[in-house]
Design a protein around this motif. Sequence first.
Motif, short mmCIF file in Angstrom:
data_model
loop_
_atom_site.label_atom_id
_atom_site.label_comp_id
_atom_site.label_asym_id
_atom_site.label_seq_id
_atom_site.Cartn_x
_atom_site.Cartn_y
_atom_site.Cartn_z
N SER A 20 1.05 -1.08 -0.05
CA SER A 20 -0.13 -0.04 -0.09
C SER A 20 0.81 1.15 0.04
O SER A 20 1.84 1.46 0.97
N LEU A 21 0.62 2.10 -1.07
CA LEU A 21 1.46 3.39 -0.96
C LEU A 21 0.85 4.59 -0.46
O LEU A 21 -0.51 4.67 -0.38
N THR A 22 1.46 5.50 0.36
CA THR A 22 1.07 6.70 0.99
C THR A 22 1.09 7.97 -0.15
O THR A 22 2.45 7.98 -0.30
N LEU A 23 0.03 8.52 -0.45
CA LEU A 23 0.40 9.64 -1.12
C LEU A 23 -0.06 10.89 -0.36
O LEU A 23 -0.89 10.93 0.55
N THR A 24 0.91 12.14 -0.60
CA THR A 24 0.62 13.20 0.27
C THR A 24 0.65 14.27 -0.45
O THR A 24 1.47 14.33 -1.78
N GLY A 25 -0.30 15.39 -0.44
CA GLY A 25 -0.31 16.78 -1.01
C GLY A 25 -1.46 17.32 -0.67
O GLY A 25 -2.39 16.97 -0.34
N GLY A 26 -1.17 18.63 -0.53
CA GLY A 26 -2.22 19.63 -0.07
C GLY A 26 -2.17 19.86 1.29
O GLY A 26 -1.94 18.84 1.94
N VAL A 27 -3.08 20.83 1.70
CA VAL A 27 -3.42 20.79 3.03
C VAL A 27 -5.00 21.33 2.97
O VAL A 27 -5.53 21.92 2.03
N GLU A 28 -5.33 21.48 4.13
CA GLU A 28 -6.91 21.73 4.38
C GLU A 28 -7.12 22.28 5.92
O GLU A 28 -6.17 22.10 6.68
N PHE A 29 -7.91 23.30 5.98
CA PHE A 29 -7.94 23.96 7.28
C PHE A 29 -8.94 22.87 8.17
O PHE A 29 -10.00 22.82 7.53
N ILE A 30 -8.74 22.96 9.31
CA ILE A 30 -9.47 21.99 10.13
C ILE A 30 -9.98 22.86 11.28
O ILE A 30 -9.14 23.41 11.98
N GLN A 31 -11.27 22.85 11.86
CA GLN A 31 -11.52 23.73 13.21
C GLN A 31 -11.77 22.52 14.36
O GLN A 31 -12.43 21.45 14.08
N SER A 32 -10.97 22.84 15.46
CA SER A 32 -10.89 22.06 16.70
C SER A 32 -12.42 22.22 17.35
O SER A 32 -13.04 23.27 17.38
N GLN A 33 -12.85 20.89 17.62
CA GLN A 33 -14.13 20.81 18.19
C GLN A 33 -14.10 21.45 19.64
O GLN A 33 -14.90 21.70 20.12
N GLU A 34 -12.90 21.36 20.08
CA GLU A 34 -12.64 21.86 21.64
C GLU A 34 -12.34 23.24 21.68
O GLU A 34 -12.94 23.61 22.81
N THR A 35 -11.54 23.71 20.87
CA THR A 35 -11.13 25.07 21.25
C THR A 35 -11.74 26.18 20.15
O THR A 35 -11.89 27.23 20.40
N GLY A 36 -12.28 25.63 18.92
CA GLY A 36 -12.78 26.23 17.96
C GLY A 36 -11.70 26.98 17.05
O GLY A 36 -12.02 27.57 16.19
N ASN A 37 -10.43 26.80 17.60
CA ASN A 37 -9.40 27.32 16.59
C ASN A 37 -9.07 26.59 15.25
O ASN A 37 -9.53 25.28 15.38
N PHE A 38 -8.46 27.26 14.35
CA PHE A 38 -8.35 26.41 13.04
C PHE A 38 -6.92 26.06 13.33
O PHE A 38 -6.01 26.61 13.73
N TYR A 39 -6.51 24.73 12.59
CA TYR A 39 -5.24 24.45 12.18
C TYR A 39 -4.97 23.97 10.93
O TYR A 39 -6.02 23.56 9.98
N LEU A 40 -4.02 23.88 10.47
CA LEU A 40 -3.47 23.17 8.98
C LEU A 40 -3.30 21.58 9.30
O LEU A 40 -2.66 21.49 10.05
N LYS A 41 -4.06 21.02 8.26
CA LYS A 41 -3.73 19.33 8.25
C LYS A 41 -3.00 19.02 6.71
O LYS A 41 -3.61 19.58 5.74
N GLY A 42 -2.06 18.34 6.78
CA GLY A 42 -1.70 17.69 5.46
C GLY A 42 -2.79 16.65 5.00
O GLY A 42 -3.01 16.07 5.88
N MET A 43 -2.89 16.57 3.78
CA MET A 43 -4.06 15.77 3.21
C MET A 43 -3.16 14.35 2.88
O MET A 43 -2.12 14.59 2.10
#
Length: 119
Positions: A20-43
């Motif tokens: 199984s190969l892992t492909l990586t590319g791009g990012v998305e903004f995710i909002q924390s359910q606990e703090t409401g703050n946003f962070y970037l997550k690699g896809m």
Amino acid sequence: MLTITDFKIAESKQGKEFVSLTLTGGVEFIQSQETGNFYLKGMKCRIPSTLDETSAKALLGTQVPGRIERVGCDSYEYTIKETGEVITLAHTYVYLPEITSVLVPNEVEEEYAINEMDA
């Protein structure tokens, strides 16, 4: 473009091993359910292959066309490695190749017949 960043030996439901190969590319903004703050997550996502381990290792770092897209799925629990926090997710990530053209058998036959007439 995506990058092949990892591979692992996986086992199918029938008990057969495959790479199984892992492909990586791009990012998305995710909002924390606990703090409401946003962070970037690699896809990233995994795709099965017919490669052996040596071939997969040789492909690390190779770029491939396509994109990774977030899609909905049945809810499941996921443990965040860094914190140990268990969260419930209802999405996964899938690889979508860049398709430049698709030949349909009838169109191929028609194109061949036209080319024969032109000759």
